[in-house]
Write a protein that holds these residues in place. Structure first.
Motif, PDB file in Angstrom:
ATOM      1  N   GLN A  16       0.834  -1.202   0.000  1.00 40.16           N
ATOM      2  CA  GLN A  16       0.000   0.000   0.000  1.00 40.16           C
ATOM      3  C   GLN A  16       0.872   1.256   0.000  1.00 40.16           C
ATOM      4  N   SER A  17       1.878   1.246   0.860  1.00 36.08           N
ATOM      5  CA  SER A  17       2.763   2.405   0.953  1.00 36.08           C
ATOM      6  C   SER A  17       3.512   2.632  -0.358  1.00 36.08           C
ATOM      7  N   ASN A  67       7.937   9.735  -4.355  1.00 37.04           N
ATOM      8  CA  ASN A  67       8.669   9.766  -3.089  1.00 37.04           C
ATOM      9  C   ASN A  67       9.714   8.645  -3.129  1.00 37.04           C
ATOM     10  N   ASP A  68      10.845   8.947  -3.743  1.00 39.93           N
ATOM     11  CA  ASP A  68      11.846   7.914  -4.021  1.00 39.93           C
ATOM     12  C   ASP A  68      12.462   7.345  -2.739  1.00 39.93           C
ATOM     13  N   ARG A  69      12.675   8.172  -1.760  1.00 42.14           N
ATOM     14  CA  ARG A  69      13.292   7.686  -0.514  1.00 42.14           C
ATOM     15  C   ARG A  69      12.388   6.691   0.205  1.00 42.14           C
ATOM     16  N   LEU A  70      11.094   6.986   0.246  1.00 41.59           N
ATOM     17  CA  LEU A  70      10.173   6.054   0.896  1.00 41.59           C
ATOM     18  C   LEU A  70      10.037   4.775   0.074  1.00 41.59           C
ATOM     19  N   THR A  71       9.998   4.901  -1.249  1.00 38.22           N
ATOM     20  CA  THR A  71       9.934   3.713  -2.105  1.00 38.22           C
ATOM     21  C   THR A  71      11.153   2.836  -1.892  1.00 38.22           C
ATOM     22  N   LEU A  72      12.315   3.450  -1.783  1.00 36.08           N
ATOM     23  CA  LEU A  72      13.557   2.711  -1.560  1.00 36.08           C
ATOM     24  C   LEU A  72      13.513   1.976  -0.216  1.00 36.08           C
ATOM     25  N   SER A  73      13.050   2.672   0.811  1.00 31.79           N
ATOM     26  CA  SER A  73      12.942   2.048   2.135  1.00 31.79           C
ATOM     27  C   SER A  73      11.944   0.892   2.124  1.00 31.79           C
ATOM     28  N   ALA A  77      12.921 -11.548  -3.016  1.00 34.94           N
ATOM     29  CA  ALA A  77      13.595 -10.601  -2.139  1.00 34.94           C
ATOM     30  C   ALA A  77      14.774  -9.949  -2.853  1.00 34.94           C
ATOM     31  N   GLN A  78      15.537 -10.745  -3.582  1.00 34.81           N
ATOM     32  CA  GLN A  78      16.688 -10.203  -4.314  1.00 34.81           C
ATOM     33  C   GLN A  78      16.232  -9.307  -5.457  1.00 34.81           C
ATOM     34  N   GLU A  79      15.089  -9.607  -6.044  1.00 32.69           N
ATOM     35  CA  GLU A  79      14.556  -8.746  -7.093  1.00 32.69           C
ATOM     36  C   GLU A  79      14.201  -7.361  -6.543  1.00 32.69           C
ATOM     37  N   ASP A  80      13.615  -7.343  -5.343  1.00 37.34           N
ATOM     38  CA  ASP A  80      13.292  -6.052  -4.723  1.00 37.34           C
ATOM     39  C   ASP A  80      14.555  -5.256  -4.420  1.00 37.34           C
ATOM     40  N   LEU A  81      15.596  -5.948  -3.959  1.00 32.92           N
ATOM     41  CA  LEU A  81      16.850  -5.259  -3.657  1.00 32.92           C
ATOM     42  C   LEU A  81      17.537  -4.765  -4.919  1.00 32.92           C
ATOM     43  N   ALA A  82      17.428  -5.534  -6.002  1.00 38.96           N
ATOM     44  CA  ALA A  82      17.998  -5.095  -7.277  1.00 38.96           C
ATOM     45  C   ALA A  82      17.284  -3.836  -7.776  1.00 38.96           C
ATOM     46  N   GLU A  83      15.952  -3.809  -7.598  1.00 38.93           N
ATOM     47  CA  GLU A  83      15.192  -2.615  -7.984  1.00 38.93           C
ATOM     48  C   GLU A  83      15.567  -1.428  -7.102  1.00 38.93           C
ATOM     49  N   ALA A  84      15.767  -1.697  -5.822  1.00 35.60           N
ATOM     50  CA  ALA A  84      16.149  -0.633  -4.901  1.00 35.60           C
ATOM     51  C   ALA A  84      17.506  -0.050  -5.268  1.00 35.60           C
ATOM     52  N   GLN A  85      18.449  -0.897  -5.628  1.00 31.32           N
ATOM     53  CA  GLN A  85      19.781  -0.417  -6.006  1.00 31.32           C
ATOM     54  C   GLN A  85      19.725   0.383  -7.301  1.00 31.32           C
ATOM     55  N   GLN A  86      18.900  -0.079  -8.244  1.00 30.02           N
ATOM     56  CA  GLN A  86      18.756   0.650  -9.505  1.00 30.02           C
ATOM     57  C   GLN A  86      18.125   2.029  -9.266  1.00 30.02           C
TER      58      GLN A  86
END
Length: 211
Positions: free
Chosen positions: A120-121, A130-136, A154-163
């Motif tokens: 939801q968030s 809100n890129d910072r909140l999306t990253l968190s 989980a690794q896919e989410d982290l890969a998206e976060a790093q990108q």
């Protein structure tokens, strides 16, 4: 003449009566002598007493001050604020409310509920850039999915976060993302699927767009 005689007699009688009263009650009409005032002692004995220190209670180790009742109070309070913000379309604050709820559920190992509120968030934070909140949220989602036995997602989410961090110049977060990636790759979940708890009351669906 008679009148003058009466006045003289009245004055004489009154002076005689005043003298008798003065002698009877020991009243002196002379000026009283004023003696110097006695000086009060200036040093106060209570000021010389040492200050009393309150003893601090020692709590035994391995005792948490945050009980289940406190968690429920926090959950209820955040939920009310989130519902209020969604009702009045204060979506930017509501997205943080959802993220706070998710963190609370992660702490309680209520991973399914945590993932629901993170979605939801994230749905709101993406639309409002809100890129910072999306990253968190992506990093928290990776922890949740790893605990739910899905390290690939989980690794896919982290890969998206790093990108996202590289694209938006949030370089300070890249090292944290890489540390979490190593943790996820080595992590083995403790809870089974039968132990997962699910969110019962949905506020908005993950794919619903906000105005």
């Amino acid at each position: 003449m008679k009148f003058l005689l009466v006045v003289v007699l009245s004055v004489g009688i009154s002076l005689s009566a005043s003298a008798q009263l003065s002698d009877l009650f020991n009243i002196s009409f002379k000026k009283h002598v004023r003696y110097p005032q006695i000086a009060l002692k200036q040093n106060h004995p209570f000021k010389n007493f040492p200050a009393m220190a309150l003893a601090k209670p020692k709590l035994p180790k391995n005792i948490s001050l945050e009980g289940e009742y406190d968690i429920e109070l926090q959950e209820s309070a955040i939920m009310k604020v989130a519902q209020h913000n969604m009702r009045f379309r204060i979506y930017d604050i509501a997205s943080y409310n959802f993220s706070d709820l998710a963190k609370l559920y992660i702490k309680e190992k209520r991973f399914s509920e945590a993932m629901w509120f993170l979605l939801q968030s994230n749905n709101i934070s993406r639309q409002q850039n809100n890129d910072r909140l999306t990253l968190s949220n992506l990093m928290d989602l990776a922890i949740v999915k790893a605990n739910m036995g899905d390290p690939v997602k989980a690794q896919e989410d982290l890969a998206e976060a790093q990108q996202l961090a590289q694209l938006k110049g949030l370089l300070a977060n890249i090292s944290d993302i890489q540390k979490e990636l190593k943790f996820v790759q080595q992590f083995k979940p403790v809870l089974t699927k039968a132990e997962w708890r699910y969110a019962a009351d949905a506020l908005i669906t993950p794919n619903k767009k906000v105005d």
